[in-house]
Design an enzyme around this catalytic site. Structure first.
Site, short mmCIF file in Angstrom:
data_model
loop_
_atom_site.label_atom_id
_atom_site.label_comp_id
_atom_site.label_asym_id
_atom_site.label_seq_id
_atom_site.Cartn_x
_atom_site.Cartn_y
_atom_site.Cartn_z
N SER A 141 -8.38 3.33 -11.31
CA SER A 141 -8.69 4.75 -11.23
C SER A 141 -9.57 5.07 -12.42
O SER A 141 -9.61 4.28 -13.38
CB SER A 141 -7.38 5.55 -11.33
OG SER A 141 -7.64 6.91 -11.65
N TYR A 154 0.58 6.89 -15.32
CA TYR A 154 -0.40 6.39 -14.35
C TYR A 154 -1.58 5.75 -15.08
O TYR A 154 -2.02 4.66 -14.75
CB TYR A 154 -0.85 7.57 -13.49
CG TYR A 154 -1.81 7.22 -12.37
CD1 TYR A 154 -1.39 6.48 -11.27
CD2 TYR A 154 -3.13 7.68 -12.39
CE1 TYR A 154 -2.27 6.19 -10.23
CE2 TYR A 154 -4.01 7.40 -11.35
CZ TYR A 154 -3.57 6.64 -10.28
OH TYR A 154 -4.43 6.36 -9.25
N1 LIG Z 1 -6.44 9.40 -3.86
C1 LIG Z 1 -6.94 9.43 -5.07
O1 LIG Z 1 -7.45 10.46 -5.54
C2 LIG Z 1 -6.93 8.17 -5.90
C3 LIG Z 1 -7.79 8.11 -7.02
C4 LIG Z 1 -7.83 6.95 -7.79
C5 LIG Z 1 -7.05 5.86 -7.42
N2 LIG Z 1 -6.21 5.95 -6.35
C6 LIG Z 1 -5.44 4.76 -6.01
O2 LIG Z 1 -5.64 4.43 -4.65
C7 LIG Z 1 -4.46 3.82 -4.12
C8 LIG Z 1 -3.84 4.68 -3.01
O3 LIG Z 1 -4.73 4.87 -2.03
P1 LIG Z 1 -5.06 6.20 -1.24
O4 LIG Z 1 -5.52 7.29 -2.11
O5 LIG Z 1 -5.94 5.63 -0.23
O6 LIG Z 1 -3.63 6.73 -0.77
P2 LIG Z 1 -2.98 7.08 0.64
O7 LIG Z 1 -1.87 7.99 0.30
O8 LIG Z 1 -3.99 7.50 1.63
O9 LIG Z 1 -2.40 5.66 1.09
C9 LIG Z 1 -1.39 5.02 0.41
C10 LIG Z 1 -0.81 3.96 1.33
O10 LIG Z 1 0.14 3.20 0.58
C11 LIG Z 1 1.25 2.96 1.40
N3 LIG Z 1 2.42 2.69 0.58
C12 LIG Z 1 3.11 3.57 -0.18
N4 LIG Z 1 4.16 2.95 -0.77
C13 LIG Z 1 4.10 1.64 -0.39
C14 LIG Z 1 4.91 0.51 -0.65
N5 LIG Z 1 6.00 0.59 -1.43
N6 LIG Z 1 4.59 -0.67 -0.08
C15 LIG Z 1 3.51 -0.76 0.75
N7 LIG Z 1 2.70 0.28 1.02
C16 LIG Z 1 3.00 1.48 0.46
C17 LIG Z 1 1.41 4.23 2.23
O11 LIG Z 1 2.19 4.01 3.39
C18 LIG Z 1 -0.06 4.57 2.53
O12 LIG Z 1 -0.48 3.97 3.73
C19 LIG Z 1 -3.49 3.71 -5.27
O13 LIG Z 1 -3.64 2.50 -5.94
C20 LIG Z 1 -3.94 4.88 -6.14
O14 LIG Z 1 -3.49 4.75 -7.47
C21 LIG Z 1 -6.13 7.07 -5.59
#
Ligand SMILES: NC(=O)c1ccc[n+]([C@@H]2O[C@H](COP(=O)([O-])OP(=O)(O)OC[C@H]3O[C@@H](n4cnc5c(N)ncnc54)[C@H](O)[C@@H]3O)[C@@H](O)[C@H]2O)c1
Length: 256
Positions: A141, A154
């Site tokens: 991130s 985080y």
């Molecule tokens: N959305 C943002 O603004 C943002 C910004 C920077 C980084 N991130 C990072 O992106 C990643 C998340 O992705 P996203 O934003 O596409 O989120 P999202 O909420 O769209 O998807 C997250 C997915 O993770 C799955 N998940 C949750 N807990 C789990 C577990 N214990 N085991 C397996 N799967 C699990 C959920 O079912 C979901 O499908 C993370 O690493 C997050 O730190 C997100």
């Protein structure tokens, strides 16, 4: 076709950026193992890939468990007949508190953001060596590049993912395995409200947080999941064949 015949594993793949990656990688010729904790949405992503003419299969796993990570990577390797590429995308916001932090919530965030990255990368390395090389991509991130007063836990974990990337990039380079990390700014996925709601979940506060967040992005908006997936595609593909150990911000200029 940038990923023709590549065997790729994507974790946290049933939503947001992970889902966008699965669809894009399949369009580029990869066979995709879709790993997530949510069985229904995993199957939906698999169905979407197949509907666009691609190849995918779903694997359900709780990636906060190290044992489950090991087991699911083995299952993916068996189905794919080896592994060429991994996008280890799993993560969660974790607790925002410092004083009085909930240690169980902290431990869970460590498990999902850091331990799962460690285990999945370690488990795929040998498959990649046997395939003559490969590429690993993590998700950190902008909070892994810059301190975050609202999300110190985080931020620390994502700095950890960046450090792990740079170390593994050097460790695995002679095996032909490249290791990079994508560092998104705010992305329009179901996870975004978890960041916006950390001072409480009333509408006014969320709107104020969203406005402040967007105002801090030079390009004046949050990212679409597909924009991160395109960066992931590039880093995993041979187009980035000499790119190793890089933490790439995809953030509309925020980290600049
Ligand atoms: N959305 C943002 O603004 C943002 C910004 C920077 C980084 N991130 C990072 O992106 C990643 C998340 O992705 P996203 O934003 O596409 O989120 P999202 O909420 O769209 O998807 C997250 C997915 O993770 C799955 N998940 C949750 N807990 C789990 C577990 N214990 N085991 C397996 N799967 C699990 C959920 O079912 C979901 O499908 C993370 O690493 C997050 O730190 C997100």
């Amino acid at each position: 076709m940038r990923l023709q015949d590549k065997r790729v594993v994507v974790t946290a793949a049933a939503s947001g950026m992970g889902r966008a990656g699965c669809l894009l990688f399949a369009q580029e010729g990869a066979t995709v193992a879709v790993v997530d904790i949510d069985p229904a949405r995993t199957e939906q992503v698999v169905a979407e890939v197949i509907a666009q003419g691609g190849k995918a299969r779903g694997f359900v796993a709780d990636l906060s468990s190290a044992e489950a990570c090991k087991h699911v990577i083995a299952e993916c390797a068996e189905w794919l007949g080896g592994i060429d590429l991994l996008w280890a995308h799993a993560g969660s916001p974790g607790p925002s508190a410092v004083e009085g932090v909930d240690i169980a919530a902290f431990d869970f965030a460590v498990a999902l953001n850091l331990t799962s990255a460690l285990i999945c990368a370690g488990e795929v390395a040998d498959h990649m060596r046997r395939a003559g090389g490969g590429a690993i991509l993590f998700t950190a991130s902008v909070a892994g590049l810059r301190g975050s007063p609202l999300s110190p836990v985080y931020s620390a974990l994502k700095f950890g993912v960046v450090g792990f990337t740079k170390s593994l990039a050097r460790r695995y380079a002679r095996d032909g395995i490249r290791v990079n990390v994508v560092c998104p700014g705010a992305v329009d996925t179901p996870m975004l409200p978890a960041f916006l709601d950390r001072d409480g979940n009333d509408d006014e506060l969320r709107a104020a947080n969203q406005a402040r967040l967007v105002a801090n992005v030079p390009m004046g908006r949050v990212a679409r999941p597909e924009e991160i997936a395109h960066a992931a595609l590039w880093l995993l593909s041979d187009d980035a064949s000499f790119v190793n150990g890089v933490a790439l911000p995809v953030d509309g200029g925020y980290a600049a």
